[in-house]
Scaffold this active site. Structure first.
Site, PDB file in Angstrom:
ATOM      1  N   VAL A  52       2.608  -0.984   5.943  1.00 61.72           N
ATOM      2  CA  VAL A  52       1.523  -0.918   4.953  1.00 61.72           C
ATOM      3  C   VAL A  52       2.231  -1.208   3.629  1.00 61.72           C
ATOM      4  CG1 VAL A  52      -0.253   0.513   3.887  1.00 61.72           C
ATOM      5  CG2 VAL A  52       0.231   0.753   6.338  1.00 61.72           C
ATOM      6  N   PRO A  53       2.189  -2.469   3.172  1.00 62.18           N
ATOM      7  CA  PRO A  53       3.144  -2.967   2.180  1.00 62.18           C
ATOM      8  C   PRO A  53       2.910  -2.545   0.725  1.00 62.18           C
ATOM      9  CG  PRO A  53       1.608  -4.695   2.755  1.00 62.18           C
ATOM     10  CD  PRO A  53       1.279  -3.519   3.640  1.00 62.18           C
ATOM     11  N   CYS A  54       3.159  -1.288   0.432  1.00 63.25           N
ATOM     12  CA  CYS A  54       3.004  -0.791  -0.930  1.00 63.25           C
ATOM     13  C   CYS A  54       4.034  -1.406  -1.876  1.00 63.25           C
ATOM     14  CB  CYS A  54       3.085   0.732  -0.949  1.00 63.25           C
ATOM     15  SG  CYS A  54       4.547   1.401  -0.149  1.00 63.25           S
ATOM     16  N   HIS A  55       5.119  -1.932  -1.337  1.00 63.74           N
ATOM     17  CA  HIS A  55       6.139  -2.561  -2.185  1.00 63.74           C
ATOM     18  C   HIS A  55       5.630  -3.854  -2.823  1.00 63.74           C
ATOM     19  CE1 HIS A  55       6.600  -4.429   1.785  1.00 63.74           C
ATOM     20  NE2 HIS A  55       7.076  -5.493   1.149  1.00 63.74           N
ATOM     21  N   ARG A  56       4.508  -4.384  -2.370  1.00 64.31           N
ATOM     22  CA  ARG A  56       3.937  -5.620  -2.910  1.00 64.31           C
ATOM     23  C   ARG A  56       3.004  -5.383  -4.096  1.00 64.31           C
ATOM     24  NH1 ARG A  56       2.591  -7.830   3.082  1.00 64.31           N
ATOM     25  NH2 ARG A  56       4.772  -8.139   3.721  1.00 64.31           N
TER      26      ARG A  56
END
Length: 169
Positions: A132-136
């Site tokens: 779940v790409p919160c780094h994006r």
């Protein structure tokens, strides 16, 4: 009952958690909010969901976009945080969005005005990092802000995805 397994990544150790069927957590060891939502009584065990998650991580850390998502569970999250997870999952590999853009998308979906700050709080408490790409998610000016795993990890993850980043200066 929760189960865990460990994964060694190029950016440090990762702990994965599952309810036995789906992934419920993925954290860099020692990150902020580490193991949030993980019950005290857990057991280290290899499960099919962990095999799928390790395969996903192997593909991801090779610099490629995985073409599947392991089973995920958002049990225990509020409806707001579940919606944010859905928005995060829609961010393509190699792209970024701002907290404000996510707030606007959420408002378009629900008709309810939401602040970028509220979105940031939900993004920051993401229990299933990377997949779940919160780094994006970036600040309004494209700056790298607010990653529970640390800003240098966030930068490294985006560089791995060949994302164009703002100058460090």
């Amino acid at each position: 009952m929760h189960f865990i397994c460990k994964y060694v990544s190029p950016l440090g150790g990762i702990t994965l958690a599952s309810d036995g069927e789906a992934l419920t957590g993925l954290w860099f060891d020692g990150q902020k909010y580490f193991a949030a939502g993980l019950s005290c009584g857990y057991e280290e065990r290899d499960l099919p969901v962990f095999t799928a998650a390790r395969k996903w991580l192997d593909i991801y850390f090779s610099g490629k976009a995985p073409d599947f998502t392991p089973p995920l569970s958002f049990d225990g999250l509020t409806g707001f945080r579940r919606r944010i997870c859905g928005l995060l999952l829609a961010i393509p590999f190699g792209h970024t969005v701002t907290y404000g853009e996510l707030a606007k998308r959420l408002e378009e979906e629900t008709g309810v005005s939401t602040s970028a700050r509220a979105v940031g709080g939900a993004v920051g408490h993401n229990r299933i990092s990377l997949i779940v790409p919160c780094h994006r998610v970036t600040g309004a000016d494209g700056s790298l802000t607010g990653y529970a795993g640390g800003i240098e990890r966030k930068r490294a993850l985006l560089e791995l995805e060949y994302t164009v980043l703002p100058d460090k200066s």
